[in-house]
Design an enzyme around this catalytic site. Structure first.
Site, mmCIF file in Angstrom:
data_model
loop_
_atom_site.group_PDB
_atom_site.id
_atom_site.type_symbol
_atom_site.label_atom_id
_atom_site.label_comp_id
_atom_site.label_asym_id
_atom_site.label_seq_id
_atom_site.Cartn_x
_atom_site.Cartn_y
_atom_site.Cartn_z
ATOM 1 N N LYS A 267 0.569 11.351 -1.261
ATOM 2 C CA LYS A 267 0.890 10.903 0.092
ATOM 3 C C LYS A 267 2.041 11.756 0.619
ATOM 4 O O LYS A 267 3.120 11.797 0.034
ATOM 5 C CB LYS A 267 1.289 9.429 0.078
ATOM 6 C CG LYS A 267 1.823 8.918 1.422
ATOM 7 C CD LYS A 267 2.400 7.504 1.282
ATOM 8 C CE LYS A 267 3.144 7.081 2.548
ATOM 9 N NZ LYS A 267 3.799 5.764 2.407
ATOM 10 N N ASP A 272 8.409 8.694 8.265
ATOM 11 C CA ASP A 272 7.696 7.460 8.608
ATOM 12 C C ASP A 272 8.594 6.546 9.431
ATOM 13 O O ASP A 272 9.440 5.837 8.898
ATOM 14 C CB ASP A 272 7.255 6.745 7.328
ATOM 15 C CG ASP A 272 6.504 5.460 7.633
ATOM 16 O OD1 ASP A 272 5.996 5.330 8.769
ATOM 17 O OD2 ASP A 272 6.432 4.596 6.738
ATOM 18 N N LYS A 279 10.048 0.575 12.192
ATOM 19 C CA LYS A 279 10.930 0.049 11.160
ATOM 20 C C LYS A 279 12.299 -0.295 11.744
ATOM 21 O O LYS A 279 12.691 0.241 12.787
ATOM 22 C CB LYS A 279 11.123 1.103 10.062
ATOM 23 C CG LYS A 279 9.891 1.418 9.248
ATOM 24 C CD LYS A 279 10.186 2.524 8.247
ATOM 25 C CE LYS A 279 8.963 2.855 7.408
ATOM 26 N NZ LYS A 279 8.608 1.783 6.470
ATOM 27 N N ASP A 290 9.347 9.634 2.225
ATOM 28 C CA ASP A 290 8.009 9.050 2.178
ATOM 29 C C ASP A 290 6.943 10.083 1.825
ATOM 30 O O ASP A 290 5.754 9.745 1.771
ATOM 31 C CB ASP A 290 7.674 8.367 3.512
ATOM 32 C CG ASP A 290 6.707 7.204 3.335
ATOM 33 O OD1 ASP A 290 6.578 6.707 2.209
ATOM 34 O OD2 ASP A 290 6.079 6.795 4.327
ATOM 35 N N ARG A 353 -1.893 4.339 3.194
ATOM 36 C CA ARG A 353 -3.256 4.062 2.742
ATOM 37 C C ARG A 353 -4.290 4.622 3.717
ATOM 38 O O ARG A 353 -5.434 4.885 3.335
ATOM 39 C CB ARG A 353 -3.432 2.558 2.532
ATOM 40 C CG ARG A 353 -3.301 1.710 3.781
ATOM 41 C CD ARG A 353 -2.954 0.261 3.486
ATOM 42 N NE ARG A 353 -1.553 0.108 3.099
ATOM 43 C CZ ARG A 353 -1.000 -1.040 2.743
ATOM 44 N NH1 ARG A 353 -1.719 -2.144 2.736
ATOM 45 N NH2 ARG A 353 0.266 -1.094 2.410
#
Length: 495
Positions: A267, A272, A279, A290, A353
């Site tokens: 990943k 992010d 966030k 990330d 994901r």
């Protein structure tokens, strides 16, 4: 990257070797033996006199620096504790103590005398690998964006004497150094700020690694090609940013053509923000980490190529930024993945994901022996396991057991988590085949269950490294799980 050279040498008489610092392991409660005894005699009993004073009692973690003897300018005594207690834990502490003690000298080279040192629950090869890895990772310095970086390790050359003999000892040292090189590569990439380490930058680093290496080729899939492939789940993550996404494929052909490849999928969310599901501001800067999974894939490929392992390995990085804007994907949007499954995006901060599911579908074309994805996927894994173990999920017991064993051997441990249909039911959606998050509870498990829906046709494992990829205090990338992955691949090459 560490600038440290590690060389094996057979030393029958420590008093005949010229060095700026002779490193001598000493056990507590014992008379001096071997190299220590020889140097003590050459130095007029200075080593035994030091032990008699009891300021240095050879406890684990202790060290003391003495004036030279024979052809050694300095003698560094390193405590090992009681011989009967010298296990892997003690050996790792010994290696760390050697590094910190050498770092406190101005010596340019050192001779580490390990002929009389054995680990009762490990081989001599393991001890050499561990020492090499510890010294080389300790010597890592981040330099890219600081005006005055930490001073580098003064020692640039370490020679090691071992009962193994020069050839086997050098092989073990090289394996440890290559693993450290991979760890340091991963740490450096993850430590870089997101305005430097973009998806395009990761592609550049992959191409740089392949330069001059006939066994390694690199292919970069751009957004137009992703669209043609039907990777709309992946593209939904990058919809809100100006930085173009990249799917980076590094193909290392070290084995026979007929050998199935081991595929590593990382990943690579280079920053992010959470997207529209933004966030909190506190610690958002840490979201440059990330891409720790991508960093570990590049790091492992670095180690594999340096060791020239005789097997086929494909490293794949799903690289993108997740940012909010007028074009960003919204909660409630439905996208079609490359597999054909539709996904309701209930939370845009569950983006890892979404890039991984399309990538896991893509790698099926390689007819893999096994696929391992590595991702800073869920905060829930941090809650479950903290920073000590990576979460391990797998659809194959054999693969899971091999990874657990590799993690134990490399002291880069993982813990197997459940992958049950009970959790998959939490991903049900009224508007798509799957939701990208589950209902409350078991967040790390439901994330893994989501990925498992795209891995039905091959042996697969998922490593959730959200708790292990970086330390929060001090803020620093760890390079995990390069040690685990490299050990796993070394073991496969050995078979």
């Amino acid at each position: 990257m560490s600038g440290l050279t590690l060389t094996a040498r057979a030393v029958s008489d420590a008093t005949t070797v010229r060095t700026q610092c002779a490193v001598v392991p000493v056990f507590s409660g014992e008379a001096l033996q071997g190299a220590a005894k020889a140097l003590d005699s050459a130095g007029g009993g200075s080593l035994s006199a030091t032990l008699k004073l009891e300021d240095f009692s050879a406890k684990r973690g202790q060290s003391t620096l003495l004036p030279g003897a024979a052809k050694a300018q300095r003698i560094l005594l390193v405590g090992c504790g009681k011989r009967g207690d010298f296990d892997r834990v003690a050996a790792r502490e010994f290696a760390r103590t050697v590094y910190s003690a050498l770092n406190g000298t101005t010596a340019k080279d050192a001779l580490v005398l390990l002929d009389d040192l054995s680990v009762h629950d490990a081989t001599a090869e393991w001890l050499l690998e561990t020492l090499a890895r510890s010294l080389a990772t300790g010597a890592y310095r981040y330099t890219e964006t600081v005006s005055e970086p930490q001073p580098a390790l003064t020692v640039s050359k370490v020679t090691v004497s071992s009962v193994l003999g020069k050839g086997p000892a050098q092989t073990a040292l090289d394996a440890g150094a290559a693993t450290a090189s991979g760890i340091n590569t991963a740490r450096n990439l993850a430590n870089l700020p997101a305005n430097i380490c973009t998806p395009s930058y990761l592609a550049q680093q992959a191409r740089k690694l392949a330069r001059g290496n006939s066994k390694l080729t690199v292919q970069v899939v751009d957004e137009k090609q992703m669209r043609e492939l039907g990777m709309h789940s992946f593209l939904s993550v990058t919809a809100g940013t100006a930085e173009p996404a990249r799917l980076i494929i590094m193909n290392y052909s070290g084995g026979r053509k007929s050998d199935k490849p081991y595929v590593l999928v990382g990943k690579g969310i280079t920053f992010d923000s959470g997207g529209i599901s933004i966030k909190p501001a506190l610690k958002m800067d840490e979201m440059k980490f990330d891409m720790g999974g991508a960093a570990s894939v590049l790091g492992t490929m670095t180690a594999v190529t340096e060791m020239a392992l005789p097997l086929n390995v494909i490293g794949v990085i799903a690289a993108a930024e997740n940012m909010p804007s007028g074009t960003a994907t919204k909660p409630g949007d439905v996208v079609r993945s490359m597999s054909g499954k539709t996904i309701e995006i209930l939370n845009t901060d569950a983006e890892g994901r979404l890039v991984l599911c399309d990538t896991l579908t893509y790698v099926e074309r390689f007819k893999p022996e096994a696929v391992i994805d590595i991702a800073t996927l869920t905060g829930a894994c941090v809650v479950a396991l903290g920073s000590h173990a990576s979460g391990l999920y797998s659809n194959t017991d054999e693969l899971a057991d091999a990874l657990l064993a590799a993690g134990t051997e490399a002291h880069d441990r993982a813990w197997r988590m459940p992958l049950w249909d009970d959790y998959t039911k939490q991903l049900q959606s009224n508007f798509a085949d799957l939701g990208n998050i589950g209902s409350a509870g078991g967040g790390s498990v439901t994330a893994a269950c989501f990925l498992s829906e795209f891995t039905k046709n091959y042996s697969w494992a998922h490593l959730d490294i959200a708790g292990t990829a970086w330390d929060a205090a001090p803020k620093w990338a760890t390079g995990r799980p390069v040690g685990l992955l490299t050990r796993y691949l070394i073991d496969r090459a050995g078979k």
